[in-house]
Design an enzyme around this catalytic site. Structure first.
Site, short mmCIF file in Angstrom:
data_model
loop_
_atom_site.label_atom_id
_atom_site.label_comp_id
_atom_site.label_asym_id
_atom_site.label_seq_id
_atom_site.Cartn_x
_atom_site.Cartn_y
_atom_site.Cartn_z
CG ASP A 308 -2.25 0.69 0.96
OD1 ASP A 308 -2.20 1.82 0.44
OD2 ASP A 308 -3.32 0.15 1.28
CG HIS A 342 -1.68 1.29 -3.10
ND1 HIS A 342 -2.87 1.01 -2.44
CD2 HIS A 342 -1.31 0.15 -3.71
CE1 HIS A 342 -3.19 -0.26 -2.65
NE2 HIS A 342 -2.26 -0.80 -3.40
#
Length: 525
Positions: A308, A342
């Site tokens: 992430d 991300h």
């Protein structure tokens, strides 16, 4: 006129000075060089204080620890930490070997030092991790105790050359679409359960039950006793330091976290130097570093590969974050590398307490989903301001090289009714970015503010994006100045502007709704 606004007209000079001071060496940045580190900052902040430890040390083997990969060393390691803290401080040595343990609680004046080839493996037995009241994703809630934690400690460190493995594979759900057929079949053979749709694997039936329960439209209170049977859903962050001061993480590697990996919360004088974080790219909520509501922070020479966001600044979510009222402030981020993630450098989306006085320089993002990522949404509140970013290199960015989006996690963009500005309205303003090179991106720049609160005072100088699939999109923004911006994309138009005022790109001012157009001048190669 405040100090920040006075500086705006001189930003090209300041950013040029900052760039000139940036070392071109690939060697480790010397965080002890305070003159270089603080002298040319575009804001004032105190020197980050490092911990100091007495010349005293113990070995965890003296407390009964065994490096056989089978003996549970929880008691031995924590007894060693307690003994050193009560003695007045020093080092707790974890020697070479494979050390199985339950949760470790760090105490004041202790440096937990790992020698080369020291591998600390946290047990995957959920019974060892009791439920505790904490904060996760910006909200106050119950979670399992973290494998490494500290609460209201001072003068603490984790140093050396060792590896801390959080056994995250036994905690995390996994989405089918994030794995190859072979990986998925191997995961199914390992045990666990799959949801009715066959799309998500869970480590046990309790985690699946919790997923269904929390996802139901019919919300109900879940008791602590009921959560005991669904503990793996409340997977902990690997490292949780709360309300602690003078913290050093140096040289060590953290990997395979059940959830976020490193989460300092409401801490002061925090240094990360030469730390490595590895979470599988498919790991749900597998953030590498989330610095939340902390002040006086230095992050240098680190390497992140995450599932992430990688380097993320936060300050609480919605009402819980506003009630805490602690901004993340006075942060220096230098000479770091991000692979999967991300976002390379991220602010938000939990930023209800505000984020301010941040300097990011000399960082590389390689294959990261988004390079520079700013995100929030209605309901958060909080102000993000006084952010300075310089000397960033990126390659192979699948999505945006730079994005600022105040409709984060919103699927539609209704034009009416436009709400009034109140404490729930997020604000992003006074952001300065310079000397950015990106080769390969899904889109060069995406700005998307709110109609009631446009992005404001965004200054970008010397940014080149080549091999981009799309160019620049600006919506709901005010006073955006881009100087020496070059975007090479195979499709026209190079720029789209809507609902924006005061947009100047390479010396040309664009109207509020300029529609779709090519960048003028020499912006396209």
């Amino acid at each position: 006129m405040n100090r920040l606004m006075k500086m705006a007209g001189f930003m090209p000079v300041i950013l040029g000075t900052l760039c000139a001071c940036q070392s071109t060496s690939t060697e480790r940045y010397d965080i002890a060089n305070k003159e270089d580190l603080y002298k040319n900052l575009p804001f004032e902040m105190p020197v980050v204080q490092h911990p100091f430890f007495p010349d005293y040390q113990v070995d965890i083997r003296d407390f009964g620890a065994k490096a056989d990969g089978e003996t549970l060393n929880t008691e031995a390691i924590n007894n060693a930490i307690r003994a050193v803290s009560e003695k007045g401080g020093g080092k707790v040595i974890i020697p070479e070997g494979l050390w199985l343990t339950g949760p470790i609680v760090l105490q004041s004046n202790v440096n937990l030092h790992t020698e080369r080839n020291a591998l600390v493996l946290f047990s995957d037995d959920a019974a060892l991790y009791p439920l505790v009241h904490t904060s996760f994703e910006g909200l106050d809630m119950l979670r399992c105790q973290s494998p490494i934690s500290a609460m209201k400690a001072e003068n603490i460190a984790i140093t050396g050359h060792g590896v801390f493995d959080g056994s995250g594979d036994s905690w995390r759900p996994v989405k089918r679409n994030k794995m190859t057929d072979g990986q998925w079949k191997a995961l199914l053979r390992s045990g666990g359960v799959v949801d009715d749709a066959g799309k998500v694997w869970y480590p046990d039936a309790g985690a699946l039950k919790a997923s269904v329960l929390t996802g139901s439209k019919e919300k109900r209170t879940v008791s602590a006793d009921e959560w005991e049977g669904m503990k793996r859903w409340l997977r902990p962050v690997l490292l949780s330091f709360v309300k602690s001061k003078r913290i050093l993480l140096e040289g060590v590697t953290f990997r395979n976290s059940p959830s976020w990996c490193l989460h300092p919360l409401s801490c002061e004088d925090l240094t990360l130097d030469g730390v490595k974080v590895f979470n599988p790219w498919y790991s749900q909520n597998g953030d590498a570093l989330d610095v939340e509501s902390c002040k006086n922070v230095l992050i240098a020479n680190c390497f992140f590969d995450a599932g992430d966001d990688a380097i993320c600044l936060k300050s609480g979510k919605d009402e819980d974050g506003r009630r805490r009222g602690e901004p993340c402030e006075n942060v220096i981020i230098k000479n770091n590398t991000v692979l999967h993630g991300h976002g390379g450098f991220v602010i938000g989306s939990e930023m209800s307490g505000g984020v301010r006085n941040v300097y990011v320089s000399g960082c590389s993002f390689v294959g990261t989903d988004v390079g520079l990522r700013f995100k929030s949404t209605r309901g958060r509140g909080g102000v993000v301001e006084n952010i300075f970013i310089d000397n960033i290199n990126m390659i192979d960015i699948p999505n945006d090289a730079l994005t600022m989006d105040l409709y984060y996690a919103v699927n539609d963009f209704p034009e009416t009714p436009i709400p009034d500005v109140n404490e729930e309205t997020p604000v992003f303003r006074n952001i300065y970015i310079s000397n950015v090179l990106c080769r390969g991106a899904g889109r060069a720049v995406y700005f998307n503010g709110l109609p009631e609160m446009p992005l404001k005072n965004i200054f970008i100088k010397n940014m080149t994006v080549t091999n981009a699939k799309k160019g620049i999109v600006i919506n709901q923004a005010s006073q955006v100045n881009m100087e020496n911006i070059k975007v090479e994309d195979p499709e026209a138009p190079g720029i789209q502007i809507k609902n924006a005022t005061g947009i100047i790109i390479n010396g040309k001012e664009y109207k509020k709704d300029s529609g779709k157009m090519l960048l003028s001048g020499n912006q396209r190669n």
